[in-house]
Scaffold this active site. Structure first.
Site, PDB file in Angstrom:
ATOM      1  NE  ARG A 120       8.753   8.972   1.808  1.00 43.48           N
ATOM      2  CZ  ARG A 120       7.579   9.528   2.108  1.00 43.48           C
ATOM      3  NH1 ARG A 120       6.458   8.817   2.060  1.00 43.48           N
ATOM      4  NH2 ARG A 120       7.534  10.793   2.456  1.00 43.48           N
ATOM      5  NE  ARG A 143      -1.938  -2.229   3.180  1.00 45.22           N
ATOM      6  CZ  ARG A 143      -2.386  -2.857   4.267  1.00 45.22           C
ATOM      7  NH1 ARG A 143      -3.676  -2.833   4.560  1.00 45.22           N
ATOM      8  NH2 ARG A 143      -1.559  -3.503   5.046  1.00 45.22           N
ATOM      9  CG  ASP A 163       3.224   6.467   2.356  1.00 45.67           C
ATOM     10  OD1 ASP A 163       2.227   5.855   2.772  1.00 45.67           O
ATOM     11  OD2 ASP A 163       4.183   6.804   3.079  1.00 45.67           O
TER      12      ASP A 163
END
Lengths: 257, 257
Positions: B197, B50, B52
């Site tokens: 990230r 899923r 971002d």
């Protein structure tokens, strides 16, 4: 008064091309506005290449005159603060007041990129043309070789042009493939209206097998736009760089084309 | 009833991520709509990752069940006719009904791209993070090496996570530079919320010289989000692929993570 030369990079996706057009967003308009605000005087840039709607650039050239005292090298950084993310000045230098970016001889390099795979890859869609037929790169390379040199490129020029002398010189025209991307890289002394896109469209037809590579010789000789392939879409085209040699720049050696 | 596995590529720029969110444009919503229209039955995909808002994918995975008789391999082509240019299904195959894309063990590969040059290049802006400080790639490579293997990645996980077991295995983590683009490529058995990230943000800080490469060892040991670097922007991240080995797929070998 000083004349400043800018190298300008942009993503053409959201622009109606370079040239000022009333009621339309253009790169020239965005640059004039940002420079005028920065320098607090009315700025009107002169572009080297008036790229079409949707065409991208890594190194288009523009000049403008200013009375401002900002060091010329700092202008690029300062104006970038006022430019959107899709237009950024890469460098700014002072040049002689006589320098005109379309009249001084130059070498221009463009790339045309083709995404050649079964299914469109979304992250490549904005800067390539998608072709799902497997293209024959060797045939495209052979066809490209016939276009190198000084030729009358009338067949590879939009009929909408106002230019009458359609002789140009292509110094190099290379077709290469890396993974799914075929890149056509061309350098010449000048390009007619839509010339790179018509060359790309013709090479794509050769790659598809629509006609043999040798056929481009006849296209050149025929001097008729109907003989060459279609104009490939704008979004695959990027103006890479424009090179002026220093001698030309100083001697103001005007190109008659 | 058949279960179909899709590989899905998308440009995340204009999406509020993968997962359905009332009132927001998401990749899952766009896929459900196009598949439901094509198959004339209500389709609800289950995504493997899923992603971002703003994150891109070349090979996310989704499954759905259908009573339709369309050959599974043809679904990708057919649904692409109904999908926008920024979401395209790359393949469609039938898999066992028990297969769940988040429960079966897999290897995921992500790339994080950094545009490392003096001035932003507009045509790269959507798929990279722009850093104008010259980054030390060797230092980034050394820091990356300490993260490879099985570790508790709690320091590299958003505090917003609901997951309690924060041990994951990174199989490879490579930092390479080509012209102006630094690519961080990471493969692991699973990634925590924002983990890639935060790794990218930490390696960027190492590359800037904000701290020495060895410091990431302490970050791992400390198990505290405050120890690691910032979360790098979403747009530099692309989910490259998710690999399920056939044995796992057939034996329905559930991953407890």
């Amino acid at each position: 008064m000083r004349r400043i030369k800018l190298e300008v990079a942009y993503d053409g996706t959201n622009y109606c091309g370079w040239q000022l057009q009333s009621g339309h967003l253009t790169v020239e308009a965005v640059l004039n506005k940002a420079l005028s605000e920065l320098l607090k005087e009315e700025v009107a840039v002169i572009g080297a290449s008036r790229t079409d709607s949707g065409v991208h650039a890594k190194g288009n050239v523009a000049v403008f005159d200013t009375n401002s005292l900002i060091p010329s090298e700092k202008i690029s950084y300062a104006v970038n603060q006022r430019l959107p993310e899709d237009v950024k000045v890469q460098s700014s230098v002072e040049i002689p007041l006589e320098f005109h970016p379309r009249r001084v001889k130059s070498k221009k390099t463009y790339e045309y990129c083709i995404l050649n795979r079964n299914i469109l890859l979304p992250t490549e869609r904005l800067y390539t043309t998608f072709i799902y037929n497997d293209l024959d790169v060797k045939a495209m390379q052979e066809a490209a070789s016939y276009l190198v040199g000084e030729h009358d490129f009338k067949s590879f020029c939009s009929v909408k042009t106002q230019v009458t002398d359609t002789v140009r010189t292509i110094y190099s025209l290379e077709v290469s493939k890396k993974k799914d991307i075929i890149t056509i890289r061309v350098t010449g002394n000048g390009f007619l209206y839509n010339m790179v896109r018509i060359i790309a469209g013709t090479l794509i037809e050769v790659g598809r097998g629509a006609y043999p590579p040798q056929k481009v010789k006849g296209m050149l000789e025929g001097c008729d736009r109907n003989l060459a392939g279609p104009t490939a879409p704008a979004k695959g085209l990027t103006l890479i760089k424009i090179e002026y040699d220093e001698e030309n720049l100083l001697n103001n050696n005007y190109d008659i084309k």
